[in-house]
Design a protein around this motif. Structure first.
Motif, PDB file in Angstrom:
ATOM      1  N   MET A  68       0.816  -1.209   0.000  1.00  0.00           N
ATOM      2  CA  MET A  68       0.000   0.000   0.000  1.00  0.00           C
ATOM      3  C   MET A  68       0.848   1.257   0.000  1.00  0.00           C
ATOM      4  O   MET A  68       0.576   2.199  -0.738  1.00  0.00           O
ATOM      5  CB  MET A  68      -0.794   0.001   1.279  1.00  0.00           C
ATOM      6  CG  MET A  68      -2.217  -0.105   1.111  1.00  0.00           C
ATOM      7  SD  MET A  68      -2.784   0.454   2.677  1.00  0.00           S
ATOM      8  CE  MET A  68      -2.012   2.059   2.730  1.00  0.00           C
ATOM      9  N   LEU A 106      -7.049   3.235  -8.434  1.00  0.00           N
ATOM     10  CA  LEU A 106      -5.945   2.925  -7.515  1.00  0.00           C
ATOM     11  C   LEU A 106      -6.498   2.339  -6.217  1.00  0.00           C
ATOM     12  O   LEU A 106      -5.962   1.373  -5.663  1.00  0.00           O
ATOM     13  CB  LEU A 106      -5.135   4.188  -7.224  1.00  0.00           C
ATOM     14  CG  LEU A 106      -3.806   3.963  -6.526  1.00  0.00           C
ATOM     15  CD1 LEU A 106      -2.826   3.302  -7.465  1.00  0.00           C
ATOM     16  CD2 LEU A 106      -3.218   5.271  -6.027  1.00  0.00           C
ATOM     17  N   LEU A 107      -7.605   2.920  -5.766  1.00  0.00           N
ATOM     18  CA  LEU A 107      -8.230   2.441  -4.533  1.00  0.00           C
ATOM     19  C   LEU A 107      -8.707   1.003  -4.704  1.00  0.00           C
ATOM     20  O   LEU A 107      -8.519   0.160  -3.827  1.00  0.00           O
ATOM     21  CB  LEU A 107      -9.404   3.355  -4.176  1.00  0.00           C
ATOM     22  CG  LEU A 107     -10.092   3.066  -2.862  1.00  0.00           C
ATOM     23  CD1 LEU A 107      -9.149   3.328  -1.716  1.00  0.00           C
ATOM     24  CD2 LEU A 107     -11.336   3.934  -2.710  1.00  0.00           C
ATOM     25  N   SER A 158      -5.700  -1.358  -4.697  1.00  0.00           N
ATOM     26  CA  SER A 158      -5.089  -1.595  -3.392  1.00  0.00           C
ATOM     27  C   SER A 158      -6.031  -2.403  -2.506  1.00  0.00           C
ATOM     28  O   SER A 158      -5.592  -3.288  -1.775  1.00  0.00           O
ATOM     29  CB  SER A 158      -4.640  -0.274  -2.758  1.00  0.00           C
ATOM     30  OG  SER A 158      -5.585   0.236  -1.895  1.00  0.00           O
ATOM     31  N   VAL A 165      -5.213  -6.098  -0.795  1.00  0.00           N
ATOM     32  CA  VAL A 165      -5.382  -6.334   0.635  1.00  0.00           C
ATOM     33  C   VAL A 165      -6.312  -7.523   0.857  1.00  0.00           C
ATOM     34  O   VAL A 165      -6.029  -8.445   1.627  1.00  0.00           O
ATOM     35  CB  VAL A 165      -5.958  -5.070   1.319  1.00  0.00           C
ATOM     36  CG1 VAL A 165      -6.348  -5.368   2.751  1.00  0.00           C
ATOM     37  CG2 VAL A 165      -4.948  -3.945   1.269  1.00  0.00           C
ATOM     38  N   LEU A 210      -9.221  -8.570   8.423  1.00  0.00           N
ATOM     39  CA  LEU A 210      -8.594  -7.256   8.511  1.00  0.00           C
ATOM     40  C   LEU A 210      -8.413  -6.854   9.975  1.00  0.00           C
ATOM     41  O   LEU A 210      -7.390  -6.307  10.369  1.00  0.00           O
ATOM     42  CB  LEU A 210      -9.471  -6.229   7.799  1.00  0.00           C
ATOM     43  CG  LEU A 210      -8.973  -4.799   7.812  1.00  0.00           C
ATOM     44  CD1 LEU A 210      -7.758  -4.654   6.949  1.00  0.00           C
ATOM     45  CD2 LEU A 210     -10.046  -3.842   7.354  1.00  0.00           C
ATOM     46  N   THR A 211      -9.432  -7.194  10.775  1.00  0.00           N
ATOM     47  CA  THR A 211      -9.402  -6.780  12.170  1.00  0.00           C
ATOM     48  C   THR A 211      -8.183  -7.325  12.888  1.00  0.00           C
ATOM     49  O   THR A 211      -7.476  -6.602  13.577  1.00  0.00           O
ATOM     50  CB  THR A 211     -10.680  -7.263  12.873  1.00  0.00           C
ATOM     51  OG1 THR A 211     -11.776  -7.039  12.000  1.00  0.00           O
ATOM     52  CG2 THR A 211     -10.896  -6.515  14.154  1.00  0.00           C
ATOM     53  N   MET A 221      -4.659  -5.828  11.077  1.00  0.00           N
ATOM     54  CA  MET A 221      -4.302  -4.432  11.262  1.00  0.00           C
ATOM     55  C   MET A 221      -4.354  -4.039  12.735  1.00  0.00           C
ATOM     56  O   MET A 221      -3.626  -3.172  13.164  1.00  0.00           O
ATOM     57  CB  MET A 221      -5.257  -3.514  10.473  1.00  0.00           C
ATOM     58  CG  MET A 221      -5.288  -3.809   9.014  1.00  0.00           C
ATOM     59  SD  MET A 221      -3.661  -3.980   8.261  1.00  0.00           S
ATOM     60  CE  MET A 221      -3.351  -2.336   7.725  1.00  0.00           C
ATOM     61  N   TYR A 241     -15.867  -1.449  13.791  1.00  0.00           N
ATOM     62  CA  TYR A 241     -14.438  -1.565  14.063  1.00  0.00           C
ATOM     63  C   TYR A 241     -13.663  -1.704  12.755  1.00  0.00           C
ATOM     64  O   TYR A 241     -12.611  -1.094  12.576  1.00  0.00           O
ATOM     65  CB  TYR A 241     -14.188  -2.780  14.967  1.00  0.00           C
ATOM     66  CG  TYR A 241     -12.787  -2.843  15.518  1.00  0.00           C
ATOM     67  CD1 TYR A 241     -12.389  -1.987  16.538  1.00  0.00           C
ATOM     68  CD2 TYR A 241     -11.865  -3.753  15.022  1.00  0.00           C
ATOM     69  CE1 TYR A 241     -11.095  -2.034  17.046  1.00  0.00           C
ATOM     70  CE2 TYR A 241     -10.583  -3.812  15.519  1.00  0.00           C
ATOM     71  CZ  TYR A 241     -10.208  -2.952  16.535  1.00  0.00           C
ATOM     72  OH  TYR A 241      -8.926  -3.001  17.030  1.00  0.00           O
ATOM     73  N   MET A 242     -14.228  -2.494  11.840  1.00  0.00           N
ATOM     74  CA  MET A 242     -13.561  -2.670  10.556  1.00  0.00           C
ATOM     75  C   MET A 242     -13.520  -1.340   9.790  1.00  0.00           C
ATOM     76  O   MET A 242     -12.503  -0.993   9.195  1.00  0.00           O
ATOM     77  CB  MET A 242     -14.298  -3.729   9.751  1.00  0.00           C
ATOM     78  CG  MET A 242     -13.467  -4.402   8.707  1.00  0.00           C
ATOM     79  SD  MET A 242     -14.533  -5.169   7.510  1.00  0.00           S
ATOM     80  CE  MET A 242     -15.250  -3.747   6.710  1.00  0.00           C
ATOM     81  N   LEU A 288     -10.766   0.783  10.862  1.00  0.00           N
ATOM     82  CA  LEU A 288      -9.427   0.412  10.385  1.00  0.00           C
ATOM     83  C   LEU A 288      -9.196   0.796   8.924  1.00  0.00           C
ATOM     84  O   LEU A 288      -8.063   0.835   8.463  1.00  0.00           O
ATOM     85  CB  LEU A 288      -9.213  -1.091  10.545  1.00  0.00           C
ATOM     86  CG  LEU A 288      -9.177  -1.611  11.978  1.00  0.00           C
ATOM     87  CD1 LEU A 288      -9.079  -3.121  11.974  1.00  0.00           C
ATOM     88  CD2 LEU A 288      -8.009  -1.015  12.736  1.00  0.00           C
ATOM     89  N   LEU A 344      -6.410   2.979   7.342  1.00  0.00           N
ATOM     90  CA  LEU A 344      -5.054   2.443   7.268  1.00  0.00           C
ATOM     91  C   LEU A 344      -4.744   1.863   5.900  1.00  0.00           C
ATOM     92  O   LEU A 344      -3.591   1.798   5.502  1.00  0.00           O
ATOM     93  CB  LEU A 344      -4.855   1.334   8.311  1.00  0.00           C
ATOM     94  CG  LEU A 344      -4.868   1.715   9.777  1.00  0.00           C
ATOM     95  CD1 LEU A 344      -4.605   0.497  10.618  1.00  0.00           C
ATOM     96  CD2 LEU A 344      -3.823   2.761  10.040  1.00  0.00           C
ATOM     97  N   ILE A 345      -5.766   1.384   5.206  1.00  0.00           N
ATOM     98  CA  ILE A 345      -5.483   0.737   3.929  1.00  0.00           C
ATOM     99  C   ILE A 345      -5.893   1.600   2.738  1.00  0.00           C
ATOM    100  O   ILE A 345      -5.895   1.144   1.607  1.00  0.00           O
ATOM    101  CB  ILE A 345      -6.133  -0.659   3.818  1.00  0.00           C
ATOM    102  CG1 ILE A 345      -7.640  -0.561   4.001  1.00  0.00           C
ATOM    103  CG2 ILE A 345      -5.551  -1.614   4.831  1.00  0.00           C
ATOM    104  CD1 ILE A 345      -8.365  -1.796   3.516  1.00  0.00           C
ATOM    105  N   PRO A 389      -4.722   4.556   0.407  1.00  0.00           N
ATOM    106  CA  PRO A 389      -3.524   5.365   0.157  1.00  0.00           C
ATOM    107  C   PRO A 389      -3.771   6.842   0.467  1.00  0.00           C
ATOM    108  O   PRO A 389      -4.857   7.357   0.220  1.00  0.00           O
ATOM    109  CB  PRO A 389      -3.276   5.153  -1.336  1.00  0.00           C
ATOM    110  CG  PRO A 389      -3.938   3.867  -1.670  1.00  0.00           C
ATOM    111  CD  PRO A 389      -5.117   3.763  -0.764  1.00  0.00           C
ATOM    112  N   ILE A 422      -5.282   9.191  -2.127  1.00  0.00           N
ATOM    113  CA  ILE A 422      -6.718   9.003  -2.378  1.00  0.00           C
ATOM    114  C   ILE A 422      -7.525   9.667  -1.270  1.00  0.00           C
ATOM    115  O   ILE A 422      -8.542  10.322  -1.522  1.00  0.00           O
ATOM    116  CB  ILE A 422      -7.070   7.501  -2.408  1.00  0.00           C
ATOM    117  CG1 ILE A 422      -6.115   6.738  -3.289  1.00  0.00           C
ATOM    118  CG2 ILE A 422      -8.501   7.292  -2.851  1.00  0.00           C
ATOM    119  CD1 ILE A 422      -6.311   6.914  -4.719  1.00  0.00           C
ATOM    120  N   LEU A 436      -6.293   2.847  18.293  1.00  0.00           N
ATOM    121  CA  LEU A 436      -5.724   1.526  18.553  1.00  0.00           C
ATOM    122  C   LEU A 436      -4.832   1.552  19.790  1.00  0.00           C
ATOM    123  O   LEU A 436      -4.909   0.657  20.641  1.00  0.00           O
ATOM    124  CB  LEU A 436      -4.927   1.045  17.338  1.00  0.00           C
ATOM    125  CG  LEU A 436      -5.752   0.703  16.105  1.00  0.00           C
ATOM    126  CD1 LEU A 436      -4.853   0.330  14.940  1.00  0.00           C
ATOM    127  CD2 LEU A 436      -6.707  -0.443  16.410  1.00  0.00           C
TER     128      LEU A 436
END
Lengths: 288, 289
Positions: A218, A262-263, A266, A270, A281-282, A285, B113-114, B117, B120-121, B123, B126, B174
């Motif tokens: 990323m 791009l999003l 990525s 992931v 993911l939980t 990350m 919660y997801m 997060l 973080l993913i 970019p 964006i 976090l």
């Protein structure tokens, strides 16, 4: 009991997170998508259509840059993993006490320094009048100045450098939690270095490997500074194109389409990474 | 390979050599940046022309030091302003999020919660353009509807603060959640039994317990805000923070004044970073004793 006050407290706690996520994350991305599917048909007049995406696929420069960015990011991720794993293993398993803390901190310091400063350092090292070129001349290995900046190898060096810490840190954390006696048992049962690595260490380190790879990929994909500064004017990176469309050309519709692509890329990577390693993911990350 | 299992000496030395080379690789760019801040030349490159402090304190062109370079000093001020706002907001919302996720059970908790997060993913670029597009269309709509100007929604410091806040909050949440999870709720119950109000117990017992995490996440937020580039680049208006100013100068051709700024940045961020770590570990040790 005191359910009324606790309900109130609950909603008071819920308000900031909803405000944050809805106003700054969800709505802007919906907005981005809407702009990306609108076509300008006149001054301040727009129609819905996929014209911007068609432009992307019909113009080789655009999709080639996109593919190039993706491939280079993947190579950078792999390199980072290969180079970083032995370091993480060394820190986690072969050092103790104070040495371990020191090495770990030494890994962390460049991560706190601005990416701009790190890239600037590489420019000083690699340029024609730079430190490496001069050292090589001094040692008599080359006859004249060598330009090492402004090529793909320089971009790669920079990308690996900026992201290696995000690989090493999660790896050290997961490898730390591997009990040495499991490795000893492996040796007792006649395992070789390679088989123990493959059967015990790597499976145990998988969560760290996945979260490290996701973050590094990323970061490389969304990197702007390193390709622009180390790659020079001709080097193409997709974030650079997004910037050009938004700020230089003022073509926000096409820029939004690029951003959305791009999003999507990525997110897909992931998602694939998490699926491959059967993690969510939980848990991946949340650890960092 | 573990210490208790013997390995050939050669393999061990190769491994050590690799680790040594790695740390040289890690230190090299930062070292040259620092060293060339003291080079008595107008270019941050070889040859070495002798030691000087002019790039810090110089007042005469071309040797104008950092402390007399107005553009850089102003952008440091801008960065500090942004960083303090971002850090304050991120820690406040992060603390609320920690209480929400650790203390409450509700439908859709895992989903929320997801969502938390997600930043973080995404970019940074964006994140920047999506906020830019959204706020601009909001500003257009509002201006069409009311005939007033909404400059706060145009590229500028407010958007920079919001953009950085949008992903730094996840980190703060976090860190603070992790600490709150370790908290023993019976301490708070004891306070309630002794006649404290709910809010009083939280203020007197829980928040002091969370303090190390709050301070650490505030420091880390300040650092992240100071060095953020990608999101800021898309949202910046006429007042540019330090990284943007440095980037513009770097594109025009670098002078050792940039090395001097970088050296200051390295020293300050390394010190702040180490402090946040030490503060956290010291507190943890004291509690485990």
């Amino acid at each position: 009991m005191a359910s009324d006050t606790s309900r109130l407290g609950f909603y008071l706690l819920l308000a900031p997170i909803l405000l944050w996520l809805v106003v700054l994350i969800i709505l802007p991305h919906i907005g981005l998508f809407i702009v990306s599917i609108s076509e300008r048909v006149g001054p301040r007049a727009y129609e819905i259509g996929l014209d911007n995406y068609a432009t992307f696929f019909n113009e080789p420069l655009y999709w080639r840059t996109f593919a190039r960015t993706a491939i280079m990011s993947m190579i950078a991720t792999l390199l980072t993993l290969v180079l970083g794993f032995p370091i993480a293993y060394y820190i986690a398993k072969l050092t103790r006490g104070r040495t371990k803390t020191t090495l770990f901190l030494m890994c962390m310091i460049p991560f706190w320094v601005s990416e701009l400063v790190r890239t600037f350092g590489w420019m000083i090292l690699l340029r024609e009048t730079g430190v490496i070129s001069n050292t090589l001349q001094y040692l008599g290995l080359v006859a004249g100045p060598v330009e090492m900046l402004y090529n793909d190898a320089a971009i790669m060096v920079g990308l690996v450098y900026t992201s290696i810490l995000f690989m090493v840190v999660p790896l050290v954390t997961t490898l730390d939690s591997l009990d040495d006696s499991l490795i000893e048992a492996g040796y007792d049962l006649g395992g070789t270095n390679v088989s123990i690595m493959r059967e015990i260490v790597i499976p145990h380190a998988m969560p760290g490997i996945v979260s490290g790879c996701i973050v590094v990929f990323m970061l490389s994909l969304g990197n702007y500074l390193t390709p622009i500064l180390l790659g020079g004017k001709d080097s193409l990176w997709f974030t650079g194109m997004i910037y050009t469309q938004f700020i230089t050309r003022f073509n926000w519709e096409l820029g939004s389409a690029f951003g959305f692509l791009l999003l999507v890329l990525s997110s897909l990577v992931v998602f694939a990474g998490l699926k491959l390693s059967r993690q969510s993911l939980t848990e991946t990350m949340g650890r960092t | 390979m573990i210490p208790t299992v013997p390995q050939p000496a050669f393999a061990k030395w190769c491994y050590r050599a690799y680790v040594a080379v790695f740390f040289i690789y890690l230190a090299l760019p930062l070292t040259v940046v620092c060293v060339f801040a003291f080079n008595n030349s107008v270019f941050p490159s070889m040859p070495w022309e002798g030691f000087t402090l002019a790039w810090f304190f110089g007042t005469e062109a071309p040797f104008i030091g950092v402390f007399h370079e107005r553009a850089i000093m102003r952008s440091i001020g801008t960065s500090a302003f942004v960083a303090i706002w971002v850090s304050g907001l991120a820690v406040a919302v992060g603390t609320c999020n920690a209480f929400l996720f650790v203390r409450h059970d509700f439908r859709g908790k895992a989903f929320l919660y997801m969502l938390m997060l997600l930043p973080l993913i995404i970019p940074g670029v964006i994140l920047g353009i999506s906020i830019l597009v959204f706020s601009s269309s909001l500003a257009n709509a509002l201006e069409d509807a009311t005939g007033m100007w909404f400059d706060g929604l145009r590229p500028g410091l407010i958007l920079v603060i919001l953009g950085q806040f949008s992903f730094i909050t996840t980190f703060a949440s976090l860190v603070i959640s992790a600490r709150l999870q370790k908290f023993d709720p019976s301490l708070e119950e004891a306070a309630l039994n002794l006649g404290a109000t709910k809010w009083g117990a939280i203020r007197q017992i829980t928040l002091p317990f969370l303090l190390p995490a709050i301070v650490a996440s505030a420091v880390v937020s300040i650092l992240m805000s100071f060095e953020n580039f990608n999101t800021t680049l898309m949202l910046v208006g006429s007042d540019s923070p330090l990284t943007i100013t440095m980037f513009d100068k770097l594109k025009q051709g670098s002078t050792p004044v940039l090395n001097a700024v970088s050296l200051l940045l390295i020293v300050v961020s390394a010190a702040l970073g180490l402090m946040s770590l030490l503060f956290q570990t010291k507190k943890n040790q004291r509690e485990s004793v």
